[in-house]
Enzyme design. Sequence first.
Site, short mmCIF file in Angstrom:
data_model
loop_
_atom_site.label_atom_id
_atom_site.label_comp_id
_atom_site.label_asym_id
_atom_site.label_seq_id
_atom_site.Cartn_x
_atom_site.Cartn_y
_atom_site.Cartn_z
N GLU A 21 9.83 -13.67 -6.41
CA GLU A 21 11.07 -12.33 -6.32
C GLU A 21 10.18 -11.43 -5.65
OE1 GLU A 21 9.88 -12.22 -10.65
OE2 GLU A 21 10.35 -10.06 -10.21
N LYS B 206 8.43 -8.27 -4.28
CA LYS B 206 7.50 -6.95 -4.92
C LYS B 206 7.94 -5.78 -4.33
CE LYS B 206 2.76 -5.85 -5.73
NZ LYS B 206 2.70 -4.33 -5.60
N ASP C 182 8.26 -2.01 -3.90
CA ASP C 182 7.11 -0.87 -3.71
C ASP C 182 7.65 0.61 -4.21
OD1 ASP C 182 5.02 0.32 -2.75
OD2 ASP C 182 5.42 0.32 -0.59
N ARG D 32 2.88 3.88 -16.01
CA ARG D 32 2.05 3.08 -16.30
C ARG D 32 0.93 3.91 -16.45
NH1 ARG D 32 0.02 -1.39 -12.09
NH2 ARG D 32 -0.30 0.40 -10.89
N GLU E 51 10.68 -1.57 -12.08
CA GLU E 51 10.13 -0.52 -10.97
C GLU E 51 11.34 0.43 -10.43
OE1 GLU E 51 7.05 -1.48 -10.07
OE2 GLU E 51 6.45 -0.64 -8.11
N TYR F 12 12.02 -6.21 -14.15
CA TYR F 12 11.41 -7.61 -13.89
C TYR F 12 10.55 -7.98 -15.03
CZ TYR F 12 8.01 -4.51 -11.80
OH TYR F 12 7.10 -3.30 -11.77
N LYS G 67 5.72 -16.18 -10.48
CA LYS G 67 5.32 -15.87 -12.01
C LYS G 67 5.40 -17.38 -12.43
CE LYS G 67 6.97 -11.52 -12.52
NZ LYS G 67 8.02 -10.54 -12.54
N LYS H 285 1.25 -10.79 -0.79
CA LYS H 285 1.28 -9.69 0.06
C LYS H 285 1.80 -9.82 1.53
CE LYS H 285 0.24 -5.58 -1.78
NZ LYS H 285 -0.86 -5.08 -2.19
N CYS I 105 -1.53 23.13 30.80
CA CYS I 105 -0.74 22.82 29.53
C CYS I 105 0.73 22.57 29.91
CB CYS I 105 -0.84 24.10 28.64
SG CYS I 105 0.41 23.86 27.18
N CYS J 58 2.93 25.87 28.93
CA CYS J 58 2.92 27.40 29.61
C CYS J 58 1.95 27.17 31.08
CB CYS J 58 2.18 28.07 28.74
SG CYS J 58 0.48 27.98 28.27
N CYS K 79 -5.35 23.76 25.67
CA CYS K 79 -4.58 24.96 26.28
C CYS K 79 -5.33 26.24 26.09
CB CYS K 79 -3.15 24.91 25.76
SG CYS K 79 -2.24 26.34 26.39
N CYS L 143 1.38 31.05 25.22
CA CYS L 143 1.89 29.31 25.10
C CYS L 143 2.74 29.27 24.17
CB CYS L 143 0.62 28.54 24.95
SG CYS L 143 1.29 27.06 24.80
S1 IVH Z 1 5.22 -8.13 -12.57
C1 IVH Z 1 1.91 -8.25 -15.65
N1 IVH Z 1 7.08 -8.14 -10.68
O1 IVH Z 1 3.55 -4.28 -8.80
C2 IVH Z 1 2.47 -7.88 -14.49
N2 IVH Z 1 5.59 -6.43 -10.76
O2 IVH Z 1 0.67 -4.37 -8.00
C3 IVH Z 1 3.85 -7.33 -14.59
N3 IVH Z 1 5.95 -4.83 -9.08
O3 IVH Z 1 2.54 -2.98 -11.63
C4 IVH Z 1 4.33 -7.11 -13.11
N4 IVH Z 1 7.64 -5.40 -8.27
O4 IVH Z 1 4.64 -1.77 -10.76
C5 IVH Z 1 6.11 -7.60 -11.15
N5 IVH Z 1 8.78 -8.19 -9.06
C6 IVH Z 1 7.79 -7.36 -9.72
C7 IVH Z 1 7.16 -6.31 -9.14
C8 IVH Z 1 6.14 -5.89 -9.74
C9 IVH Z 1 6.81 -4.38 -8.11
C10 IVH Z 1 4.73 -3.83 -9.17
C11 IVH Z 1 4.39 -3.30 -10.66
C12 IVH Z 1 3.25 -3.87 -10.88
C13 IVH Z 1 2.56 -3.77 -9.66
C14 IVH Z 1 0.92 -4.92 -9.38
#
Ligand code: IVH
Length: 705
Positions: A126, A128, A130, A149, A184, A236, A300, A324, A429, A432, A447, A453
Amino acid sequence: MTADIKPEALSAADAAAELKRLAALLHRANTAYHTEDAPDLSDADYDALKRRNAAIEARFPDLKRNDSPSDQVGADPAEGFSKVTHAVAMLSLANAFEDADVVEFDLRVRKYLNIAQDAPLQFTAEPKIDGLSLSLRYENGVLVQAATRGDGSVGENVTANARTIADVPHRLTDAPDLLEVRGEVYMSHADFEALNTRQSEAGQKTFANPRNAAAGSLRQLDSEITRARPLRFFAYAWGALSEPLADTQKGAIDRLAALGFQTNPLTALCDGPDAMIAHYRTIEEQRATLGYDIDGVVYKVDDLALQGRLGFRSTTPRWAVAHKFAAELAWTRLEAIDIQVGRTGALSPVARLAPVTVGGVVVSNATLHNEDYIAGRDNKGETIRDGKDIRVGDWVQVYRAGDVIPKVADVDLSKRPADSVPFEMSGFCPECQSTALREPGDAVRRCTGGLICPAQAVEKMKHFVGRAAFDIEGLGAKQVEQFYGDEWIKEPADIFTLRDRYGSGMQQLKNREGWGDKSAANLFDAIDDKRQIGLGRLIFALGIRHVGDSSANLLATHYQSWNAFSDAMRNASEGNAEWDDLLSIDGVGAVMAHSLVTTFAQEAEVASIDRLVAHLNIEDAAAPDTDGSPVAGKTVVFTGTLEKMTRAEAKARAESLGAKVSGSVSAKTDILVAGPGAGSKARKAADLGIETLDEDGWLDLIATT
Ligand code: IVH
């Protein structure tokens, strides 16, 4: 430098020093990112430092520090919110960067669980997201607490704020008696753009990216501000539970969706690394059109019983990994090189690019730094890009990592037009037409037009009204540009006569487009409010080169009053008593002193400053409050290398606590602060029986104030 040596080539002593340096850097970056919502490193640079730290620790396990960044999840919770201890720690994820790391993850999991290579093993994949993670606690179906957190075990109580988020249900039906839902908080691109537009129109701070905007919005002490910010939430994961949600990760996510949470539609079930990597590519292709920022894909183990067996390392689960995305790159054509003129006259070349999407963001400008960078040299004069220069018409590779302004990273010489010519910086410049000079040792051309200017004048005024300066509500960069364009304000002093000139009579502010009775009256009042100003802010607001806000405060503390400061600046010249006095201030070096004295030697500048000061009521600076300071009145000597701060900062901090800092050890010395490499001073102090502390000991001592 040790920082450039590969981990495998480091000696043990260098490795220890390097781990210490990395711990300090990463700790600082964590605080900037998590506590201050103002990252000071790009994600790519941060990851690179973390990987280097891990590689050195793997080679020298005995040297792993107690405060190792590998064991740190976030940063300490910020002041202002009450603290929440998480019933189940909120952990982080290990990273994978290459496809091979994903294969390796599958192998590791199988090995740990003793599952044969050909036996089935499923994973979810899934996006990640941001943003920032949030834990929502429901008791008997009612939302009772929401927490960030924080450092993973203690976060901030943001319940009132979380309740304002539309995606966060206040009540659940058919939920377990106790349910902590984790996910998130994020902001969409469209909402982020709109928020920044609103903020800048209101003369308020804008945000560097959607993640900062989301973090800044969730961590507001006034939840009404959070309510006005369009935050969203994807669920998530989960924390404490009174009964399981399902047998599998996918089943649990489906259950959360059925309870009314938003879950990510790109969550897929994969039967091994090939399928996981294929789904990663699918998500990567959609990244630009998702409408929100993601920075990778999370895999996962699907079976929750297996997740339970796999458990956790110190801060990351063994059953998950974050794959990443690489730093964001794209090729496009360089259409023009424009020159921007800054507040101090610096000419900065800017690349105008054929618009290109880089990781979901349309980029049409990139910084080119200075003429050396364009020619293929870095700030140390070393060759970069293999010495390839950048020319108008070139195909260039644009690089964007995290928050940093896009840069031109590479040039494709095979596509260079035959008639292209090397870029040459003009000696004048563009705004001016005054001469633009590059002084020996300076990479930047400037300048020399000063106040004549228009670009310098308007940039100076934007600085003047900025947050750390006069901070006039309703008068932001945009208004300054408009008023300057119409010649309503030509210099800072003019701001204070706006009411007299445009509050009544023929031409009035309230009749301008975008203004009305109320907003005009508010602006005049906001300006009046700032007639009374602290000395440090005023000095900073003048926008003198090399004088930042902390230096301005040092100057204010030293001179105490405007008259003492400005008299000294007017009278100082290299070598006289005022000059020596100026240089005696810790934190003021010859470069800054020179800049101050040159400014106050320019008739037009001084006349403009005098016109401004006539409208102000300047508050004297307070002498430092050293009550309760354990070092007040003591004489302190610093020697050896300081690793957590510069010598100047250490001196300034000691002085602000009422200590006297001296350069040599004598019978009058009370404390010697000795870093690595301390030599004769440490021996002399030992002979004299003077208290000697290392840097940490010193920091502990002054932290008690
Ligand atoms: S699972 C036990 N799933 O990424 C870990 N984290 O770099 C549970 N994050 O602290 C996290 N998308 O803030 C999980 N689909 C996703 C996520 C996700 C973003 C963030 C989350 C975590 C950080 C770790």
